[in-house]
Design a protein around this motif. Structure first.
Motif, mmCIF file in Angstrom:
data_model
loop_
_atom_site.group_PDB
_atom_site.id
_atom_site.type_symbol
_atom_site.label_atom_id
_atom_site.label_comp_id
_atom_site.label_asym_id
_atom_site.label_seq_id
_atom_site.Cartn_x
_atom_site.Cartn_y
_atom_site.Cartn_z
ATOM 1 N N VAL A 13 0.766 -1.179 -0.240
ATOM 2 C CA VAL A 13 0.179 0.049 -0.094
ATOM 3 C C VAL A 13 0.802 1.246 -0.072
ATOM 4 O O VAL A 13 1.890 1.395 0.786
ATOM 5 C CB VAL A 13 -0.773 0.123 1.192
ATOM 6 C CG1 VAL A 13 -1.695 1.295 1.394
ATOM 7 C CG2 VAL A 13 -1.766 -1.369 1.143
ATOM 8 N N ARG A 15 0.450 5.087 0.868
ATOM 9 C CA ARG A 15 -0.394 6.091 1.196
ATOM 10 C C ARG A 15 0.120 7.478 1.133
ATOM 11 O O ARG A 15 1.270 7.817 1.441
ATOM 12 C CB ARG A 15 -0.589 5.756 2.842
ATOM 13 C CG ARG A 15 -1.604 6.739 3.616
ATOM 14 C CD ARG A 15 -1.776 6.211 5.147
ATOM 15 N NE ARG A 15 -2.623 7.025 5.595
ATOM 16 C CZ ARG A 15 -2.562 8.024 6.565
ATOM 17 N NH1 ARG A 15 -1.147 8.271 6.992
ATOM 18 N NH2 ARG A 15 -3.314 8.474 7.189
ATOM 19 N N CYS A 16 -0.610 8.176 0.372
ATOM 20 C CA CYS A 16 -0.202 9.553 -0.166
ATOM 21 C C CYS A 16 -0.812 10.643 0.597
ATOM 22 O O CYS A 16 -1.803 10.792 0.640
ATOM 23 C CB CYS A 16 -0.323 9.788 -1.497
ATOM 24 S SG CYS A 16 0.445 8.206 -2.457
ATOM 25 N N ARG A 29 -4.711 9.801 0.401
ATOM 26 C CA ARG A 29 -5.029 8.762 -0.611
ATOM 27 C C ARG A 29 -4.369 7.530 -0.669
ATOM 28 O O ARG A 29 -3.178 7.565 -0.510
ATOM 29 C CB ARG A 29 -5.254 9.409 -2.055
ATOM 30 C CG ARG A 29 -5.940 8.502 -3.015
ATOM 31 C CD ARG A 29 -6.110 9.084 -4.270
ATOM 32 N NE ARG A 29 -7.206 10.052 -4.080
ATOM 33 C CZ ARG A 29 -7.205 11.318 -4.619
ATOM 34 N NH1 ARG A 29 -6.023 11.680 -5.208
ATOM 35 N NH2 ARG A 29 -8.090 12.387 -4.348
ATOM 36 N N SER A 30 -4.845 6.457 -0.715
ATOM 37 C CA SER A 30 -4.176 5.186 -0.585
ATOM 38 C C SER A 30 -4.242 4.458 -2.015
ATOM 39 O O SER A 30 -5.547 4.370 -2.531
ATOM 40 C CB SER A 30 -4.834 4.197 0.551
ATOM 41 O OG SER A 30 -4.415 4.782 1.620
ATOM 42 N N HIS A 31 -3.225 3.674 -2.258
ATOM 43 C CA HIS A 31 -3.193 2.894 -3.589
ATOM 44 C C HIS A 31 -2.690 1.461 -3.134
ATOM 45 O O HIS A 31 -1.585 1.504 -2.635
ATOM 46 C CB HIS A 31 -2.067 3.394 -4.590
ATOM 47 C CG HIS A 31 -2.404 4.994 -5.004
ATOM 48 N ND1 HIS A 31 -3.299 5.049 -5.993
ATOM 49 C CD2 HIS A 31 -2.017 5.953 -4.548
ATOM 50 C CE1 HIS A 31 -3.362 6.539 -6.208
ATOM 51 N NE2 HIS A 31 -2.541 7.161 -5.280
ATOM 52 N N ARG A 32 -3.620 0.446 -3.686
ATOM 53 C CA ARG A 32 -3.254 -0.737 -3.029
ATOM 54 C C ARG A 32 -2.958 -1.478 -4.232
ATOM 55 O O ARG A 32 -3.696 -1.860 -5.051
ATOM 56 C CB ARG A 32 -4.370 -1.196 -2.174
ATOM 57 C CG ARG A 32 -4.418 -2.583 -1.376
ATOM 58 C CD ARG A 32 -5.604 -3.027 -0.522
ATOM 59 N NE ARG A 32 -5.177 -3.808 0.645
ATOM 60 C CZ ARG A 32 -5.337 -5.337 0.375
ATOM 61 N NH1 ARG A 32 -5.510 -5.787 -0.888
ATOM 62 N NH2 ARG A 32 -4.933 -6.087 1.377
ATOM 63 N N TYR A 33 -1.825 -2.428 -4.129
ATOM 64 C CA TYR A 33 -1.384 -3.239 -5.020
ATOM 65 C C TYR A 33 -1.333 -4.560 -4.262
ATOM 66 O O TYR A 33 -0.753 -5.105 -3.619
ATOM 67 C CB TYR A 33 -0.181 -2.958 -5.652
ATOM 68 C CG TYR A 33 0.026 -1.722 -6.048
ATOM 69 C CD1 TYR A 33 -0.176 -1.103 -7.461
ATOM 70 C CD2 TYR A 33 0.345 -0.338 -5.339
ATOM 71 C CE1 TYR A 33 -0.213 0.027 -7.940
ATOM 72 C CE2 TYR A 33 0.263 0.744 -5.738
ATOM 73 C CZ TYR A 33 0.151 1.159 -7.007
ATOM 74 O OH TYR A 33 0.125 2.307 -7.638
ATOM 75 N N SER A 34 -2.367 -5.515 -4.872
ATOM 76 C CA SER A 34 -2.419 -6.864 -4.161
ATOM 77 C C SER A 34 -1.851 -7.822 -4.797
ATOM 78 O O SER A 34 -0.943 -7.762 -5.914
ATOM 79 C CB SER A 34 -4.002 -7.154 -3.999
ATOM 80 O OG SER A 34 -4.652 -7.200 -5.257
ATOM 81 N N LEU A 52 7.049 3.541 -7.677
ATOM 82 C CA LEU A 52 5.583 3.869 -7.947
ATOM 83 C C LEU A 52 5.274 5.084 -7.231
ATOM 84 O O LEU A 52 4.495 5.945 -7.916
ATOM 85 C CB LEU A 52 4.746 2.722 -7.337
ATOM 86 C CG LEU A 52 4.818 1.522 -8.084
ATOM 87 C CD1 LEU A 52 3.985 0.229 -7.406
ATOM 88 C CD2 LEU A 52 4.035 1.543 -9.540
ATOM 89 N N ILE A 56 3.335 8.829 -8.687
ATOM 90 C CA ILE A 56 2.037 9.568 -8.103
ATOM 91 C C ILE A 56 2.108 10.913 -7.803
ATOM 92 O O ILE A 56 3.226 11.393 -7.058
ATOM 93 C CB ILE A 56 1.482 8.524 -7.015
ATOM 94 C CG1 ILE A 56 1.580 7.130 -7.043
ATOM 95 C CG2 ILE A 56 0.414 9.146 -6.233
ATOM 96 C CD1 ILE A 56 1.335 6.208 -5.969
ATOM 97 N N TYR A 61 4.604 10.437 0.659
ATOM 98 C CA TYR A 61 3.917 9.229 0.783
ATOM 99 C C TYR A 61 4.478 8.234 1.779
ATOM 100 O O TYR A 61 5.875 8.342 2.050
ATOM 101 C CB TYR A 61 3.764 8.448 -0.618
ATOM 102 C CG TYR A 61 5.175 8.222 -1.334
ATOM 103 C CD1 TYR A 61 5.937 7.087 -1.263
ATOM 104 C CD2 TYR A 61 5.738 9.383 -1.937
ATOM 105 C CE1 TYR A 61 6.983 6.842 -1.986
ATOM 106 C CE2 TYR A 61 6.869 9.025 -2.751
ATOM 107 C CZ TYR A 61 7.561 7.740 -2.828
ATOM 108 O OH TYR A 61 8.762 7.881 -3.272
#
Length: 73
Positions: A13, A15-16, A29-34, A52, A56, A61
């Protein structure tokens, strides 16, 4: 009955901090890479997360690693 846990997945994750609201509070805002492979090293996650994070549009972040578990009895 004894309970145990089984890993069901993992994610990275980012978190920005993307700004400040009208009240002066930080907005995140969070970006999750599963579906991260369980044997991925911390160094690899960190290197990929930094790249990454550069892409963004964020003020700052942080990188997080999450592991999901299922509790079974």
């Amino acid at each position: 009955m004894a309970a145990s846990k089984v890993s069901t997945g993992s994610a990275m994750v980012i978190r920005c901090k993307v700004g400040i609201d009208k009240e002066g509070k930080d907005v995140f805002r969070s970006h999750r890479y599963s579906k991260i492979k369980p044997n991925t090293s911390e160094e690899t996650l960190y290197a990929v997360g930094l790249k990454l994070g550069e892409l963004i549009d964020a003020i700052s972040y942080e990188l997080l690693s999450e592991i999901d578990y299922q509790i079974i009895g």
